[in-house]
Scaffold this active site. Structure first.
Site, PDB file in Angstrom:
ATOM      1  N   GLY A  32       0.804  -1.210   0.000  1.00 26.20           N
ATOM      2  CA  GLY A  32       0.000   0.000   0.000  1.00 26.20           C
ATOM      3  C   GLY A  32       0.839   1.263   0.000  1.00 26.20           C
ATOM      4  CG  ASN A  99       0.284  -7.768   5.284  1.00 28.73           C
ATOM      5  OD1 ASN A  99       0.309  -6.556   5.215  1.00 28.73           O
ATOM      6  ND2 ASN A  99      -0.848  -8.442   5.330  1.00 28.73           N
ATOM      7  CG  HIS A 254      -5.139  -6.469   3.601  1.00 27.82           C
ATOM      8  ND1 HIS A 254      -5.320  -7.729   3.061  1.00 27.82           N
ATOM      9  CD2 HIS A 254      -4.068  -5.938   2.935  1.00 27.82           C
ATOM     10  CE1 HIS A 254      -4.415  -7.953   2.129  1.00 27.82           C
ATOM     11  NE2 HIS A 254      -3.636  -6.888   2.028  1.00 27.82           N
ATOM     12  CD1 TRP A 255      -2.356  -4.093   6.652  1.00 26.12           C
ATOM     13  CD2 TRP A 255      -2.735  -2.287   7.927  1.00 26.12           C
ATOM     14  NE1 TRP A 255      -2.017  -2.986   5.918  1.00 26.12           N
ATOM     15  CE2 TRP A 255      -2.235  -1.872   6.661  1.00 26.12           C
ATOM     16  CE3 TRP A 255      -3.041  -1.331   8.888  1.00 26.12           C
ATOM     17  CZ2 TRP A 255      -2.049  -0.525   6.368  1.00 26.12           C
ATOM     18  CZ3 TRP A 255      -2.855  -0.003   8.584  1.00 26.12           C
ATOM     19  CH2 TRP A 255      -2.361   0.393   7.334  1.00 26.12           C
TER      20      TRP A 255
END
Length: 274
Positions: A32, A99, A254-255
């Site tokens: 991101g 991740n 998402h984290w």
């Protein structure tokens, strides 16, 4: 934040953190805007550095590392850079935590050079294929198009990060400002690492028949409310990787490693235990 180091791999300078001693654990960040290795794992590195030697790089195109060539294939080029970093550091084999894009890179390394990986932890990784969800998600569209249209702004970054977590109230102004500063690096603004280029779209790893022959113990973690990589994108990976476990985290986006850091640290520590 601890001071990092640099290594040069095939002419590319890679910034990385090297913390602790013991078995090597490589932690690969997501992609991101404003992401860096340290920002992705700021709630995890110190915990694992008590028992492991943690290597956490800024992927080229992010943080303090050099840029990724616009025609470099995703994730293959990054995978080659990480293997080159291991070679430079004299590391033959390591456990991997990845991740999002970092998970996809770890998976690509496992496919191409399986002998370099011991165990894998993949959190909402790319490379799968949603079974029923609409894809690309709004989170992916925001990630890829952050520098397009009206251009980057703190409000656009806030909108993006809100999609990354279950509870946007947990995001601090300090976190947003740090990520925005990193995202506004003139090099990155001029050459966003996730903008589709001559290298094409990211590889669809779920189509690779070698997945069914991977020997690695694999833990797949997914936030149930992930709005970037939908939960059902993990089903294809879970079904194909022979020794994969699939754990779904409730009230989580998402984290996983950030929103549920303590639980993540405990679960991964247990998985990596000898």
């Amino acid at each position: 934040m601890a001071e990092g180091r640099f290594a040069t791999i095939s002419g590319v300078n890679i910034h990385y953190h090297d913390e602790g001693q013991g078995p090597v654990l490589v932690m690969l960040q997501g992609s991101g805007p404003g992401a860096t290795g340290w920002s992705n794992y700021s709630r995890n590195i110190a915990h694992f550095a008590r028992t492991h030697r943690v290597i956490c790089p800024d992927l080229p195109g992010f943080g303090k590392s050099d840029m990724k060539p616009v025609d470099a294939p995703i994730p293959g080029w990054w995978a080659g850079m990480i293997v080159g970093l291991l070679d430079t550091l004299g590391i033959d084999k390591a456990d991997f935590v990845g991740n999002s894009m970092g998970g996809m890179i770890a998976l690509k390394i496992a496919l191409e050079t399986p002998e370099r990986i011991n165990r894998m932890v993949l959190m909402g990784p790319g490379g799968g294929s949603p079974v029923s969800s609409v894809f690309p998600t709004e989170g992916i569209k925001t990630l890829v198009g952050f520098y397009d249209g009206p251009g980057p702004s703190l409000e656009r970054l806030r909108s993006f990060t809100n999609q990354m977590v279950f509870d946007p109230g947990a995001l601090t102004d300090d976190l947003l400002e740090q990520r925005f500063e990193a995202a506004m690096d003139p090099r990155i603004v001029a050459q966003p690492p996730m903008r589709p280029g001559p290298g094409g779209m990211p590889e669809e790893l779920w189509r690779d028949a070698r997945l069914t022959r991977l020997p690695h113990e694999t833990l797949i973690l997914w936030g149930r409310e992930d709005r970037v990589m939908p939960l059902d994108a993990g089903f294809t990976l879970m079904k194909q990787i022979p020794r994969a476990r699939f754990l779904v985290m409730p009230q989580c986006g998402h984290w996983v490693q950030w929103e549920h850091a303590d639980e993540f640290n405990r679960i991964v520590e247990g998985f990596l235990a000898p």
